[in-house]
Design a protein around this motif. Structure first.
Motif, short mmCIF file in Angstrom:
data_model
loop_
_atom_site.label_atom_id
_atom_site.label_comp_id
_atom_site.label_asym_id
_atom_site.label_seq_id
_atom_site.Cartn_x
_atom_site.Cartn_y
_atom_site.Cartn_z
N GLN A 1 0.81 -1.21 0.00
CA GLN A 1 0.00 0.00 0.00
C GLN A 1 0.85 1.27 0.00
O GLN A 1 0.53 2.23 -0.68
N LYS A 61 -12.77 6.22 6.50
CA LYS A 61 -13.84 5.57 5.73
C LYS A 61 -14.02 6.21 4.36
O LYS A 61 -14.52 5.58 3.45
N TRP A 97 -11.69 6.82 2.30
CA TRP A 97 -10.81 6.07 1.40
C TRP A 97 -11.55 4.88 0.80
O TRP A 97 -11.56 4.68 -0.42
N HIS A 98 -12.19 4.11 1.66
CA HIS A 98 -12.93 2.94 1.17
C HIS A 98 -14.09 3.36 0.27
O HIS A 98 -14.34 2.73 -0.75
N THR A 119 -14.23 6.00 -1.61
CA THR A 119 -13.66 6.43 -2.88
C THR A 119 -13.28 5.21 -3.73
O THR A 119 -13.57 5.17 -4.93
N LEU A 120 -12.64 4.23 -3.11
CA LEU A 120 -12.28 3.00 -3.83
C LEU A 120 -13.51 2.29 -4.37
O LEU A 120 -13.54 1.87 -5.53
N THR A 121 -14.52 2.17 -3.52
CA THR A 121 -15.75 1.48 -3.92
C THR A 121 -16.44 2.23 -5.05
O THR A 121 -16.86 1.63 -6.04
N ASP A 141 -12.15 -1.31 -5.26
CA ASP A 141 -12.03 -1.92 -3.94
C ASP A 141 -11.62 -3.39 -3.96
O ASP A 141 -11.04 -3.89 -3.00
N GLN A 165 -4.78 -1.13 -8.29
CA GLN A 165 -5.55 0.11 -8.16
C GLN A 165 -4.81 1.25 -8.84
O GLN A 165 -5.39 2.02 -9.61
#
Length: 128
Positions: free
Chosen positions: A7, A82, A84-85, A87-89, A94, A101
């Motif tokens: 990461q 949260k 971050w998750h 945004t990824l989703t 995700d 990514q």
């Protein structure tokens, strides 16, 4: 390109990409684009106003830049939370490893920049 799926390596690359693509945009010049009415608008908002006012597809041309900025802001630039998750989703990233990514974000950003350049060229040709 990432050399591992760690990461922290993807975070470093996200920061560099965001800095090179978004942070170095000349916002003063972007504020002079047709369709930009907010004299204090930030760079991505200026681009979006111009794209929308000139008949371009904001989702295709601007969304990748917003994803990049969102990943930078909710991840490596600040404490990861949260957002971050989310945004990824929202970007459909995700389920990917961090290196995957980054490659996806890099590809989408490059495609968006190429499409923005084509849109600008079409606008220039139409004004001639």
């Amino acid at each position: 390109m990432p050399t591992s799926s760690e990461q922290h390596e993807a975070d470093t690359l996200i920061l560099l990409l965001a800095k090179g693509v978004i942070d170095y945009l000349n916002v003063k010049a972007l504020r002079r684009l047709p369709g930009v009415t907010d004299s204090k608008a930030q760079s991505i908002n200026c681009l979006e106003a111009w794209v929308s006012s000139s008949g371009g597809d904001s989702d295709a041309l601007i969304r990748p830049l917003r994803v990049l900025q969102g990943l930078r802001s909710t991840g490596p630039a600040h404490l990861r939370g949260k957002g971050w998750h989310a945004t990824l989703t929202g970007a459909g990233l995700d389920a990917l490893r961090p290196d995957e990514q980054f490659v996806q974000v890099l590809t989408l950003t490059g495609d968006a920049l190429s499409a923005l350049a084509q849109h600008a060229e079409l606008q220039h040709e139409a004004s001639q």
